[in-house]
Design an enzyme around this catalytic site. Sequence first.
Site, PDB file in Angstrom:
ATOM      1  CG  HIS A  67      -1.964  -1.036   1.242  1.00  0.00           C
ATOM      2  ND1 HIS A  67      -2.824  -1.254   0.193  1.00  0.00           N
ATOM      3  CD2 HIS A  67      -2.287  -1.962   2.194  1.00  0.00           C
ATOM      4  CE1 HIS A  67      -3.632  -2.270   0.498  1.00  0.00           C
ATOM      5  NE2 HIS A  67      -3.318  -2.714   1.701  1.00  0.00           N
TER       6      HIS A  67
HETATM    7 ZN    ZN Z   1      -3.965  -6.935   3.213  1.00  0.00          ZN
END
Ligand code: ZN
Length: 371
Positions: A111
Amino acid sequence: MAPVRLELTARLCEQLGLFDRPGVSVVGAEPADDELLTTVHDRAYVEAVKAASADPRQAQEVFGLGTEDDPAFPGMHEAAARIVGGSVDLGRALVAGRVRHGVNFTGGMHHAKPGCASGFCVYNDAAAAIVAMLREGAERIVYVDLDCHHGDGTEAAFWDDPRVLTVSVHESGTTLFPGTGFADELGGPGALGSAVNLALPARTGDAGWLRAVHAVVPPLVRSFAPDVLVTQHGCDTHGLDPLGHLQVSVDAQRVAAASMHALAHEASGGRWLALGGGGYEVVDVVPRTWAHLVAEASGQPLAPGTPVPVAWRDHVREAFGREAPATMSDGAPATFTGWESGYDPDDAVDRAVLATRRAAFPLHGLDPDFD
Ligand SMILES: [Zn+2]
Ligand SMILES: [Zn+2]
């Protein structure tokens, strides 16, 4: 995301004897330097992480630091940079032909974005390893993300780069962070088709998940013919995971790891970099899933019914006051029916698979219905 999940995984691998197998080396890693970190992150962000690392009160929310998902802690820069160092070292060793496979189960921080931390991820080791491999001569790389969450940061790093195909199979953004990763997200104008997303309905179990992974990943990897296959094995897809809503067993994760391994031998000359990722059930799920991954990469997968070493179970009892699983299996058959069996319009998983195949396959010269 507590480091205990990594400690428990390493301890389980050790006690299963995986680190002592012939051909297996356990290597340390130094924290990546600024030059390496800024191949995927903004310099201002790296400086902000360092400041928060030296004094957590200096964390700036504009960089995603000091937030609920990415709290600042002393030493966070070094810890996150060391994960990057590990994945980059393995990537370079793969491209140079010094190793055949590499596993960094501390990695897979998918992320993290160029300018901010996100979703427990500070520095994106997967993106940094891919950039390093491209610089060292790899021309085409496929990144497959099996985490419960959309691999948005890694995808964004190569959104407009036709040399890197990112494929993410995850729980739909309609029910889970980060809310992106739908079939129509296909990459930038310079690289249409270089991002592929498969958004699965919440509660998808083993048979659906394995059917979906195999309906999309192998045809794309074969057609792209990468020099290296990078896979992210986040195990927050498990039914016991407190964050995700999929119902994938340790056994199905084991099957997927075996498929990725076989695919690397078939399509990328055996060059395979396997990373960890999410996974928040730290006793029952994470250690067993990634021990299977390590065993698979060592060339000798563990049978599902392999007993969990007594010493490891004793450690869990002492440290956590709870019982650990007795075997390396959830007792799930982890079987599935291949896509060639035909499309079922009444099945939500099949509809998701077909949406992805229809959107992405023609961009790779593949037939959405027959390949
Ligand atoms: Zn995850
Ligand atoms: Zn192999």
